[in-house]
Design a protein around this motif. Structure first.
Motif, PDB file in Angstrom:
ATOM      1  N   ASN A  50      12.731  12.974  -5.422  1.00  0.00           N
ATOM      2  CA  ASN A  50      12.683  11.610  -5.940  1.00  0.00           C
ATOM      3  C   ASN A  50      11.206  11.269  -6.125  1.00  0.00           C
ATOM      4  N   HIS A  51      10.759  11.239  -7.360  1.00  0.00           N
ATOM      5  CA  HIS A  51       9.342  11.009  -7.651  1.00  0.00           C
ATOM      6  C   HIS A  51       9.081   9.533  -7.928  1.00  0.00           C
ATOM      7  N   ARG A  52       7.985   9.034  -7.360  1.00  0.00           N
ATOM      8  CA  ARG A  52       7.570   7.646  -7.594  1.00  0.00           C
ATOM      9  C   ARG A  52       6.153   7.612  -8.139  1.00  0.00           C
ATOM     10  N   LYS A  53       5.981   6.749  -9.110  1.00  0.00           N
ATOM     11  CA  LYS A  53       4.654   6.537  -9.683  1.00  0.00           C
ATOM     12  C   LYS A  53       4.165   5.116  -9.395  1.00  0.00           C
ATOM     13  N   HIS A  54       5.088   4.220  -9.038  1.00  0.00           N
ATOM     14  CA  HIS A  54       4.745   2.838  -8.705  1.00  0.00           C
ATOM     15  C   HIS A  54       5.178   2.569  -7.266  1.00  0.00           C
ATOM     16  N   VAL A  55       4.257   2.020  -6.478  1.00  0.00           N
ATOM     17  CA  VAL A  55       4.519   1.785  -5.062  1.00  0.00           C
ATOM     18  C   VAL A  55       4.045   0.392  -4.701  1.00  0.00           C
ATOM     19  N   GLN A  56       4.829  -0.315  -3.896  1.00  0.00           N
ATOM     20  CA  GLN A  56       4.393  -1.578  -3.311  1.00  0.00           C
ATOM     21  C   GLN A  56       4.313  -1.386  -1.809  1.00  0.00           C
ATOM     22  N   CYS A  57       3.265  -1.935  -1.202  1.00  0.00           N
ATOM     23  CA  CYS A  57       3.086  -1.766   0.237  1.00  0.00           C
ATOM     24  C   CYS A  57       2.308  -2.948   0.797  1.00  0.00           C
ATOM     25  N   VAL A  58       2.425  -3.137   2.092  1.00  0.00           N
ATOM     26  CA  VAL A  58       1.624  -4.126   2.806  1.00  0.00           C
ATOM     27  C   VAL A  58       0.750  -3.340   3.770  1.00  0.00           C
ATOM     28  N   VAL A  59      -0.562  -3.502   3.621  1.00  0.00           N
ATOM     29  CA  VAL A  59      -1.506  -2.779   4.476  1.00  0.00           C
ATOM     30  C   VAL A  59      -2.404  -3.765   5.198  1.00  0.00           C
ATOM     31  N   GLY A  60      -2.828  -3.359   6.384  1.00  0.00           N
ATOM     32  CA  GLY A  60      -3.667  -4.202   7.222  1.00  0.00           C
ATOM     33  C   GLY A  60      -5.128  -3.843   7.138  1.00  0.00           C
ATOM     34  N   PRO A  61      -5.918  -4.421   8.032  1.00  0.00           N
ATOM     35  CA  PRO A  61      -7.373  -4.237   7.994  1.00  0.00           C
ATOM     36  C   PRO A  61      -7.828  -2.792   8.097  1.00  0.00           C
ATOM     37  N   SER A  62      -7.046  -1.942   8.737  1.00  0.00           N
ATOM     38  CA  SER A  62      -7.450  -0.543   8.875  1.00  0.00           C
ATOM     39  C   SER A  62      -6.973   0.311   7.698  1.00  0.00           C
ATOM     40  N   GLY A  63      -6.258  -0.316   6.734  1.00  0.00           N
ATOM     41  CA  GLY A  63      -5.799   0.411   5.561  1.00  0.00           C
ATOM     42  C   GLY A  63      -4.488   1.149   5.764  1.00  0.00           C
ATOM     43  N   THR A  64      -3.743   0.793   6.802  1.00  0.00           N
ATOM     44  CA  THR A  64      -2.459   1.445   7.045  1.00  0.00           C
ATOM     45  C   THR A  64      -1.335   0.418   7.029  1.00  0.00           C
ATOM     46  N   SER A  65      -0.140   0.907   6.713  1.00  0.00           N
ATOM     47  CA  SER A  65       1.036   0.039   6.736  1.00  0.00           C
ATOM     48  C   SER A  65       1.613   0.006   8.150  1.00  0.00           C
ATOM     49  N   ARG A  66       2.354  -1.053   8.452  1.00  0.00           N
ATOM     50  CA  ARG A  66       3.048  -1.122   9.749  1.00  0.00           C
ATOM     51  C   ARG A  66       4.261  -0.203   9.749  1.00  0.00           C
ATOM     52  N   GLU A  67       4.882  -0.053   8.583  1.00  0.00           N
ATOM     53  CA  GLU A  67       6.065   0.788   8.479  1.00  0.00           C
ATOM     54  C   GLU A  67       5.659   2.236   8.696  1.00  0.00           C
ATOM     55  N   LYS A  68       6.502   2.924   9.474  1.00  0.00           N
ATOM     56  CA  LYS A  68       6.205   4.316   9.803  1.00  0.00           C
ATOM     57  C   LYS A  68       7.421   5.195   9.544  1.00  0.00           C
ATOM     58  N   THR A  69       7.147   6.463   9.318  1.00  0.00           N
ATOM     59  CA  THR A  69       8.225   7.435   9.172  1.00  0.00           C
ATOM     60  C   THR A  69       8.773   7.758  10.562  1.00  0.00           C
ATOM     61  N   SER A  70       9.819   8.553  10.620  1.00  0.00           N
ATOM     62  CA  SER A  70      10.439   8.874  11.904  1.00  0.00           C
ATOM     63  C   SER A  70       9.505   9.634  12.843  1.00  0.00           C
ATOM     64  N   ASP A  71       8.467  10.278  12.291  1.00  0.00           N
ATOM     65  CA  ASP A  71       7.516  10.984  13.161  1.00  0.00           C
ATOM     66  C   ASP A  71       6.316  10.107  13.545  1.00  0.00           C
ATOM     67  N   GLY A  72       6.358   8.820  13.206  1.00  0.00           N
ATOM     68  CA  GLY A  72       5.314   7.882  13.602  1.00  0.00           C
ATOM     69  C   GLY A  72       4.147   7.762  12.651  1.00  0.00           C
ATOM     70  N   THR A  73       4.193   8.427  11.515  1.00  0.00           N
ATOM     71  CA  THR A  73       3.125   8.364  10.516  1.00  0.00           C
ATOM     72  C   THR A  73       3.311   7.124   9.655  1.00  0.00           C
ATOM     73  N   PRO A  74       2.249   6.313   9.456  1.00  0.00           N
ATOM     74  CA  PRO A  74       2.405   5.154   8.567  1.00  0.00           C
ATOM     75  C   PRO A  74       2.827   5.590   7.164  1.00  0.00           C
ATOM     76  N   HIS A  75       3.643   4.781   6.523  1.00  0.00           N
ATOM     77  CA  HIS A  75       4.068   5.090   5.146  1.00  0.00           C
ATOM     78  C   HIS A  75       2.845   5.220   4.239  1.00  0.00           C
ATOM     79  N   VAL A  76       1.901   4.285   4.387  1.00  0.00           N
ATOM     80  CA  VAL A  76       0.708   4.286   3.540  1.00  0.00           C
ATOM     81  C   VAL A  76      -0.533   4.335   4.404  1.00  0.00           C
ATOM     82  N   VAL A  77      -1.452   5.217   4.059  1.00  0.00           N
ATOM     83  CA  VAL A  77      -2.754   5.296   4.708  1.00  0.00           C
ATOM     84  C   VAL A  77      -3.784   5.336   3.588  1.00  0.00           C
TER      85      VAL A  77
END
Length: 142
Positions: free
Chosen positions: A112-139
């Motif tokens: 499933n390929h994506r070219k458009h992404v929406q995200c919410v990122v904080g001061p450190s440049g990472t999202s609060r949402e994480k994958t099952s292994d604890g990695t932020p969705h966006v860094v």
């Protein structure tokens, strides 16, 4: 002296560096005092005044038309920022147009390929949402 205002993350990092420099010179200071000294370097009377001025400012690259790079679901990307809106102090909702589509599925039998992404990122440049292994969705690289 006028300087480009830092982000909150940059100002706090500057305060930590200042505190370490002063400590190396034999002057012990607390974190709050180093924040006050950083604020004064930028021409503000105290940390609260500096913080109020910068809390809703995104990092310089986080503006429409700006360029960012980072990782989305652990896959590297480069992108153009389509929109950037403050959500709360230090947090921004970004709409990104990726240069190359990213496969967001980890299974060999499905893509499933994506070219458009929406995200919410904080001061450190990472999202609060994480994958099952604890990695932020966006860094984002800062």
């Amino acid at each position: 002296m006028t300087r480009k205002l830092p982000t909150i993350t940059e100002a706090k990092a500057e305060a930590r560096r200042l505190r370490q420099q002063l400590s190396d010179q034999g002057t012990q200071t607390g974190h709050a005092q180093s924040l006050e000294l950083v604020a004064q370097r930028y021409g503000f009377r105290d940390w609260n005044a500096l913080h109020a001025s910068i809390r809703d400012l995104p990092p310089e690259a986080w503006v429409p038309g700006g360029r960012v790079r980072g990782r989305y679901l652990a896959q590297p990307f480069e992108a153009r920022i389509v929109s950037a809106r403050p959500v709360r102090p230090g947090w921004f909702r970004l709409a990104l147009e990726l240069d190359e589509a990213v496969d967001v599925v980890r299974f060999d039998s499905f893509s499933n390929h994506r070219k458009h992404v929406q995200c919410v990122v904080g001061p450190s440049g990472t999202s609060r949402e994480k994958t099952s292994d604890g990695t932020p969705h966006v860094v984002l690289e800062m």
